[in-house]
Motif scaffolding. Sequence first.
Motif, PDB file in Angstrom:
ATOM      1  N   THR A 122       0.877  -1.141  -0.091  1.00 17.11           N
ATOM      2  CA  THR A 122      -0.130   0.067  -0.130  1.00 17.11           C
ATOM      3  C   THR A 122       0.747   1.111  -0.040  1.00 17.11           C
ATOM      4  O   THR A 122       1.719   1.351   0.749  1.00 17.11           O
ATOM      5  CB  THR A 122      -1.047  -0.066   1.330  1.00 17.11           C
ATOM      6  OG1 THR A 122      -1.800  -1.113   1.239  1.00 17.11           O
ATOM      7  CG2 THR A 122      -1.940   1.284   1.125  1.00 17.11           C
ATOM      8  N   ALA A 123       0.472   2.148  -0.904  1.00 13.82           N
ATOM      9  CA  ALA A 123       1.422   3.339  -0.875  1.00 13.82           C
ATOM     10  C   ALA A 123       0.314   4.504  -1.270  1.00 13.82           C
ATOM     11  O   ALA A 123      -0.258   4.339  -2.248  1.00 13.82           O
ATOM     12  CB  ALA A 123       2.192   3.453  -2.002  1.00 13.82           C
ATOM     13  N   ASP A 124       0.368   5.575  -0.290  1.00 10.04           N
ATOM     14  CA  ASP A 124      -0.544   6.713  -0.528  1.00 10.04           C
ATOM     15  C   ASP A 124      -1.928   6.323  -0.495  1.00 10.04           C
ATOM     16  O   ASP A 124      -2.770   6.896  -1.367  1.00 10.04           O
ATOM     17  CB  ASP A 124      -0.162   7.565  -1.472  1.00 10.04           C
ATOM     18  CG  ASP A 124       1.354   8.250  -1.193  1.00 10.04           C
ATOM     19  OD1 ASP A 124       1.739   8.472  -0.243  1.00 10.04           O
ATOM     20  OD2 ASP A 124       1.980   8.473  -2.387  1.00 10.04           O
ATOM     21  N   SER A 125      -2.538   5.242   0.482  1.00  9.34           N
ATOM     22  CA  SER A 125      -3.846   4.755   0.406  1.00  9.34           C
ATOM     23  C   SER A 125      -4.103   4.151  -0.904  1.00  9.34           C
ATOM     24  O   SER A 125      -5.420   3.959  -1.037  1.00  9.34           O
ATOM     25  CB  SER A 125      -4.656   5.947   0.703  1.00  9.34           C
ATOM     26  OG  SER A 125      -4.426   6.692   1.859  1.00  9.34           O
ATOM     27  N   ALA A 126      -3.073   3.845  -1.822  1.00  4.52           N
ATOM     28  CA  ALA A 126      -3.586   3.096  -3.044  1.00  4.52           C
ATOM     29  C   ALA A 126      -2.898   1.833  -2.744  1.00  4.52           C
ATOM     30  O   ALA A 126      -1.793   1.534  -2.365  1.00  4.52           O
ATOM     31  CB  ALA A 126      -3.196   3.692  -4.118  1.00  4.52           C
ATOM     32  N   ARG A 127      -3.659   0.495  -3.450  1.00  7.17           N
ATOM     33  CA  ARG A 127      -2.681  -0.774  -3.613  1.00  7.17           C
ATOM     34  C   ARG A 127      -1.686  -0.747  -4.573  1.00  7.17           C
ATOM     35  O   ARG A 127      -1.903  -0.262  -5.709  1.00  7.17           O
ATOM     36  CB  ARG A 127      -3.870  -1.600  -4.027  1.00  7.17           C
ATOM     37  CG  ARG A 127      -5.182  -1.903  -3.056  1.00  7.17           C
ATOM     38  CD  ARG A 127      -4.570  -2.822  -1.761  1.00  7.17           C
ATOM     39  NE  ARG A 127      -3.780  -4.081  -2.371  1.00  7.17           N
ATOM     40  CZ  ARG A 127      -4.421  -5.134  -2.522  1.00  7.17           C
ATOM     41  NH1 ARG A 127      -5.810  -5.209  -2.537  1.00  7.17           N
ATOM     42  NH2 ARG A 127      -3.845  -6.214  -3.040  1.00  7.17           N
ATOM     43  N   TYR A 128      -0.647  -1.312  -4.177  1.00  7.90           N
ATOM     44  CA  TYR A 128       0.468  -1.285  -5.086  1.00  7.90           C
ATOM     45  C   TYR A 128       0.857  -2.670  -5.438  1.00  7.90           C
ATOM     46  O   TYR A 128       0.993  -3.723  -4.701  1.00  7.90           O
ATOM     47  CB  TYR A 128       1.737  -0.706  -4.442  1.00  7.90           C
ATOM     48  CG  TYR A 128       3.123  -0.640  -5.086  1.00  7.90           C
ATOM     49  CD1 TYR A 128       3.487   0.234  -6.001  1.00  7.90           C
ATOM     50  CD2 TYR A 128       3.793  -1.831  -4.855  1.00  7.90           C
ATOM     51  CE1 TYR A 128       4.776   0.264  -6.498  1.00  7.90           C
ATOM     52  CE2 TYR A 128       5.142  -1.687  -5.425  1.00  7.90           C
ATOM     53  CZ  TYR A 128       5.534  -0.887  -6.206  1.00  7.90           C
ATOM     54  OH  TYR A 128       6.699  -0.958  -6.966  1.00  7.90           O
ATOM     55  N   ILE A 129       1.218  -3.028  -6.629  1.00  9.98           N
ATOM     56  CA  ILE A 129       1.504  -4.109  -6.999  1.00  9.98           C
ATOM     57  C   ILE A 129       3.029  -4.371  -7.974  1.00  9.98           C
ATOM     58  O   ILE A 129       3.083  -3.045  -8.648  1.00  9.98           O
ATOM     59  CB  ILE A 129       0.583  -5.078  -8.007  1.00  9.98           C
ATOM     60  CG1 ILE A 129      -0.795  -4.808  -7.537  1.00  9.98           C
ATOM     61  CG2 ILE A 129       0.813  -6.324  -8.472  1.00  9.98           C
ATOM     62  CD1 ILE A 129      -1.160  -5.749  -6.324  1.00  9.98           C
ATOM     63  N   ARG A 130       3.809  -5.173  -7.589  1.00  8.30           N
ATOM     64  CA  ARG A 130       5.194  -5.129  -8.382  1.00  8.30           C
ATOM     65  C   ARG A 130       5.259  -6.701  -8.974  1.00  8.30           C
ATOM     66  O   ARG A 130       5.287  -7.488  -7.835  1.00  8.30           O
ATOM     67  CB  ARG A 130       6.230  -4.726  -7.476  1.00  8.30           C
ATOM     68  CG  ARG A 130       7.533  -4.531  -8.263  1.00  8.30           C
ATOM     69  CD  ARG A 130       8.627  -3.565  -7.585  1.00  8.30           C
ATOM     70  NE  ARG A 130       9.111  -4.569  -6.285  1.00  8.30           N
ATOM     71  CZ  ARG A 130       9.261  -3.862  -4.988  1.00  8.30           C
ATOM     72  NH1 ARG A 130       8.771  -2.774  -4.788  1.00  8.30           N
ATOM     73  NH2 ARG A 130       9.673  -4.495  -4.186  1.00  8.30           N
TER      74      ARG A 130
END
Length: 332
Positions: free
Chosen positions: A206-214
Amino acid sequence: REYEVNYSHIDNRGIARPSFLWNIMQDAATVHAEALHIGPLDLRIVWVLSRMKARLTRPLLPYERLRCETWCPGIKGASWYRSFSFFVDNKPVGDAQSMWVTLDPETHRIVRPSAFPEAEQYLHTSRGELFAPLPKLSCDNVRLHHVHEVRYSDLDVNNHVNNVRAVELISDALDLYKQPGFVSELQVNYTAETACGESLSLLTGTADSARYIRGEADGRTRFRRCPTRRRDWYDASDRAGCMRYFGRVPAGQNHPVCGKAYDGNRQAQGIQPLHYRAGERQLPHTAHTPAPGDYGFRTRQSERLHHRGMGGALHGQYLVCRMDRPERQGDL
């Protein structure tokens, strides 16, 4: 170009997958590039998507026809910029921005636009302002979601994981199958190729209240995705027509869109049931046919969708309702 949302694009919740937009944008960009004589065969290069960001104001439903418009706002550095707009029934439903690079097919090194006289034709068709470069995406705290081994079905003509397939893999990592809303805004950055046989690790955070996928393979990042917004179907800004609400509204509560009372097995007060011709299978009694332009199935489409897309089985439990407006009583 116009594209129909058919059932091969629909997920378990009855709406178009995020990859549908990537699929039609890839096609529209290819057709437009070839029309400008800057396609792969014309320039003897490989077009590669570097970054893309898309927004939707509402989910896309089965058998809607989406018009995709694309144009070239300009060139900056090594990137060719491309924009998109989306329309359903001539009403805007979203837009997108993208950045592309051209590679030498032998060395896979970037070839800058200045190396091609044909770039002048690209600039000649430019319209609108050049948007700001799409930002980098990063997240420090991630965990492993799952590992995907790249196979034949993941590959494109360049023999690596296609950008559309990457969005599908990331959607798996987002567990969209159990999410109540839809992804209304997302950005994907492609950083390296992924070949057949490689094991791709999907990391989430989670980054800045958003889901993050790598996505990583052999310790190298291959793509990053950040769905910056996820909206519920019944978001306040969408209260302009018919909406679909999965799951029954608990007894004693009002429907979140139309505000009608709901008492368990009865439809919302004031909403009439959908009537079918003799011999046709009925949908749940809580359904009705929305007027054209509403956010539900169009008039008489639910029968066609029901039989063609679902093989005659009921489409699950759901309530369809709309604002109870006198001018639309004739549509019930």
